[in-house]
Motif scaffolding. Structure first.
Motif, short mmCIF file in Angstrom:
data_model
loop_
_atom_site.label_atom_id
_atom_site.label_comp_id
_atom_site.label_asym_id
_atom_site.label_seq_id
_atom_site.Cartn_x
_atom_site.Cartn_y
_atom_site.Cartn_z
N LEU A 95 0.84 -1.19 0.00
CA LEU A 95 0.00 0.00 0.00
C LEU A 95 0.88 1.25 0.00
O LEU A 95 1.90 1.31 0.68
N SER A 96 0.49 2.25 -0.75
CA SER A 96 1.31 3.46 -0.88
C SER A 96 1.38 4.22 0.43
O SER A 96 0.45 4.18 1.25
N ASP A 97 2.49 4.93 0.65
CA ASP A 97 2.68 5.70 1.87
C ASP A 97 1.62 6.77 2.02
O ASP A 97 1.19 7.09 3.14
N LYS A 98 1.16 7.35 0.91
CA LYS A 98 0.15 8.40 0.96
C LYS A 98 -1.14 7.88 1.56
O LYS A 98 -1.77 8.54 2.40
N ILE A 99 -1.55 6.68 1.15
CA ILE A 99 -2.78 6.10 1.69
C ILE A 99 -2.59 5.73 3.16
O ILE A 99 -3.46 5.97 3.99
N VAL A 100 -1.42 5.19 3.48
CA VAL A 100 -1.14 4.82 4.87
C VAL A 100 -1.21 6.05 5.76
O VAL A 100 -1.82 6.02 6.84
N ASP A 101 -0.62 7.16 5.33
CA ASP A 101 -0.66 8.39 6.12
C ASP A 101 -2.09 8.88 6.30
O ASP A 101 -2.45 9.43 7.35
N ASP A 102 -2.91 8.68 5.29
CA ASP A 102 -4.29 9.18 5.33
C ASP A 102 -5.17 8.37 6.27
O ASP A 102 -6.26 8.81 6.64
N THR A 103 -4.73 7.18 6.66
CA THR A 103 -5.54 6.33 7.54
C THR A 103 -5.43 6.71 9.00
O THR A 103 -6.17 6.19 9.83
N GLU A 104 -4.52 7.63 9.32
CA GLU A 104 -4.27 7.92 10.73
C GLU A 104 -5.52 8.42 11.46
O GLU A 104 -5.80 8.01 12.59
N ASN A 105 -6.29 9.30 10.83
CA ASN A 105 -7.46 9.90 11.49
C ASN A 105 -8.77 9.47 10.86
O ASN A 105 -9.80 10.10 11.09
N LYS A 106 -8.73 8.40 10.07
CA LYS A 106 -9.95 7.92 9.41
C LYS A 106 -10.03 6.40 9.54
O LYS A 106 -9.02 5.73 9.78
N LEU A 107 -11.23 5.88 9.36
CA LEU A 107 -11.34 4.45 9.18
C LEU A 107 -10.61 4.07 7.90
O LEU A 107 -10.59 4.84 6.93
N VAL A 108 -10.02 2.89 7.89
CA VAL A 108 -9.22 2.49 6.74
C VAL A 108 -10.06 2.46 5.47
O VAL A 108 -9.64 2.91 4.41
#
Length: 248
Positions: free
Chosen positions: A151-164
């Motif tokens: 999984l790309s780092d951008k998506i991983v970073d975006d999961t911090e404050n959201k449901l996956v």
């Protein structure tokens, strides 16, 4: 000894303590009398009282704070719609509650929970993301998601404050199929830590798989909630009802 039902001594004590909880003689936030005090009152040993108190913990009636005492567990059960987009936070916002999402861990590990064997689960190392969802500062759901490690780092970073699932959709992922399995199960070690509940405490468990058009990419996960904190309600058209029997 107070009015009790016939049975083994620890069962008699358990029933009497349960009666006092139900009739609000013991109140939330106020420690129960010590085992020594209760033993003297009931005319039994402190060991018998401690066993009765211990028996009431997995039922969700009491919680014990080491070195402090036993307390009546506060019960707040939230009811949410079981809808296939899994956007739990939307339901909460519609009810006017705040729903913070806390990232607790992000590791690489294999899927070991046997409930996910019902799905087309990968056998290799996965990216595992665990989050706690709270409603009005009450932890309600522990969500454990499994994704490909690529999984790309951008998506991983975006999961911090959201449901996956929400983070993936925001990044353009389109899910074409959702599969759910809901059952009751003892709390996992992670759920015990997240909710401060003892080993064997019953939880409402929802396993899920969201698939995409790419057969190599899907989102798998398990959401756990103490049985007294969450319930699901579902509504659907009778014309689309289907049944399936599976031995787990």
């Amino acid at each position: 000894m107070p009015r009790i039902v016939v049975g083994a001594l620890h069962e008699q004590v358990r029933h009497e303590i349960m009666r006092r909880v139900l009739e609000h003689e013991y109140k939330v936030g106020v420690p129960l009398p010590s085992a020594t005090v209760l033993a003297e009152e009931f005319g039994v040993s402190a060991i018998t009282v401690r066993r009765a108190l211990r028996d009431l913990q997995p039922t969700g009636v009491l919680r014990t704070v080491p070195g402090v005492g036993s307390f009546v567990r506060e019960t707040r059960r939230f009811i949410r719609s079981l809808e296939f987009s899994l956007t739990f936070t939307r339901d909460v916002q519609l009810l006017g509650f705040k729903s913070p999402i806390q990232l607790t861990s992000m590791t690489r590990e294999r899927i070991r929970n046997p409930i996910l064997s019902e799905f087309d689960a990968a056998t290799g190392t996965m990216l595992c993301i665990r989050k706690i969802i709270s409603i009005d500062e009450t932890p309600v759901v522990l969500d454990t998601s499994y994704l490909p490690v690529s999984l790309s780092d951008k998506i991983v970073d975006d999961t911090e404050n959201k449901l996956v699932s929400v983070a993936l959709r925001d990044q353009g992922t389109r899910f074409c199929k959702t599969k759910l399995l809901i059952d009751a199960a003892p709390a996992s070690e992670e759920a015990q830590q997240a909710f401060g509940i003892p080993n064997g405490y019953p939880t409402l468990r929802r396993a899920y798989q969201l698939t995409t058009g790419d057969p190599s990419f899907s989102l798998l996960g398990i959401s756990e909630s103490p049985f007294d904190r969450l319930a699901y309600i579902v509504e659907f058209d009778a014309s689309v009802i289907g049944t399936r029997s599976t031995v787990l």
